[in-house]
Every structure is written in C-alpha cells, then in structure tokens.
Design an enzyme around this catalytic site. Structure first.
Site, short mmCIF file in Angstrom:
data_model
loop_
_atom_site.label_atom_id
_atom_site.label_comp_id
_atom_site.label_asym_id
_atom_site.label_seq_id
_atom_site.Cartn_x
_atom_site.Cartn_y
_atom_site.Cartn_z
N ASP A 17 0.87 -1.18 0.00
CA ASP A 17 0.00 0.00 0.00
C ASP A 17 0.91 1.23 0.00
OD1 ASP A 17 0.91 0.25 2.59
OD2 ASP A 17 -1.06 0.19 3.53
N CYS A 74 3.01 -3.31 4.10
CA CYS A 74 2.17 -2.17 4.50
C CYS A 74 2.87 -1.52 5.70
CB CYS A 74 0.74 -2.59 4.79
SG CYS A 74 0.51 -3.74 6.16
N THR A 76 2.49 -1.83 9.04
CA THR A 76 2.87 -2.80 10.07
C THR A 76 3.08 -4.20 9.53
OG1 THR A 76 0.55 -3.31 10.45
CG2 THR A 76 1.52 -1.57 11.83
N HIS A 107 9.36 -23.91 8.71
CA HIS A 107 8.36 -24.63 9.50
C HIS A 107 6.93 -24.44 8.99
CE1 HIS A 107 10.89 -25.28 13.42
NE2 HIS A 107 11.49 -25.73 12.33
N HIS A 142 6.30 -30.97 10.17
CA HIS A 142 5.74 -29.68 9.79
C HIS A 142 4.74 -29.81 8.65
CE1 HIS A 142 8.57 -27.91 12.51
NE2 HIS A 142 9.58 -28.50 11.89
#
Ligand code: RB5
Length: 153
Positions: A17, A74, A76, A107, A142
């Site tokens: 963004d 973005c 965060t 993982h 995994h």
C-alpha cells in the site's frame, strides 16, 4: 524483470500500500541484484489506498501460477497478513526478525512474506528477505501441521 507474460513463472509477486511503497522499491532492487524476477501489482503512487486490494492481487497471482512466492508490505504488515491468510492456499508469514523469515519458510511453508515498513528498517528487512531466500520447507512433522492449517473446525 517485471513483465507479465502467460508463460513466465516469476520468483515473486510483490505488492504494497502507500505506507510500503518506498520499502517496496528497495526490496525490488534487492531482488533484482540477486537475479530474482518479480511482478509488481502496485500500488504505484503515494496516494492512500486500501491494503486488502494488494494482498488479494498478490494471492491471486500465486494461485494462478504466475509467481512462486509473494511479498507484501504495509505500515505494520498486519493488515496484509490478515488479508492474505484469508485466501485458501496462501500462507502468509509476518516477519519482523530474520529468524521469523527463516521459520516462516522452514516450518510454516509460507508462500507470502509480510513486512512492516513502519516497524522494521531496510537493513533488517534485507536480512529478513535473505533469511527467507536461504530457507526451505523442512517437511516431516511440519507437513502435517501445515496440512491442518487448511482444516476447518
Ligand atoms: C495505513 O495507514 C496502514 O493502516 C497500513 O499500511 C497497515 O499498517 C495496516 O495494517
């Protein structure tokens, strides 16, 4: 390389963004320096936009087989990761340390790396992307856990 042709499967599809646009440019240069190809689905200006539109565009390109993996940026990384993880077949890992980048691949078999431009500086971001590139899915126990991610309660 950033062209979009039907026959090419790019190494990455990348989107951001407005909050992530400068970091996206830096990451694109970083990928190019390593000879990795990418598609850029935008945004292309600093005008305010809605991050889900770009998370969905990145997820779509991966599901269509146009790119192997995705990177979303973005402010965060949170909004991008929430949105991307709602797309079946997309496993998005938000990483703020190189170890998280490594583990997201090793993982969680994540196919999208989410980054927060307002949280992590570029030096650390490079280390995160490098750790992601150097890691591969370990499989084994995994594999079972990753398969369960697609289960519904
Ligand atoms: C945009 O201001 C900001 O909300 C967005 O970049 C992101 O951080 C959301 O998760």
């Amino acid at each position: 390389m950033s062209s979009d042709s039907d026959s090419v499967v790019h190494d990455f599809v990348i989107g951001s963004d407005h909050a992530g646009i400068e970091r996206k440019k830096e990451i694109k240069d970083f990928l190019s320096e390593r000879g990795l190809s990418f598609l850029d689905v935008g945004t292309n200006s600093s005008d305010s936009v809605d991050y889900p539109d770009f998370a969905k565009a990145v997820g779509k390109k991966i599901l269509e087989g146009k790119a192997k993996q995705g990177i979303l940026i973005c402010g965060t990384g949170i909004g991008m990761s929430i949105t991307a993880n709602k797309i079946s077949g997309i496993r998005a890992a938000l990483a703020v340390t190189p170890f998280m980048g490594e583990m997201g691949r090793a993982h969680n078999n994540a196919n999208v790396l989410c980054l927060g431009a307002r949280i992590v500086d570029f030096a650390t971001t490079q280390q995160i992307v490098e750790a992601w590139l150097n890691a591969s899915f370990e499989g084994g126990r995994h594999e079972r856990r990753v398969e369960k991610m697609e289960d519904h309660p």
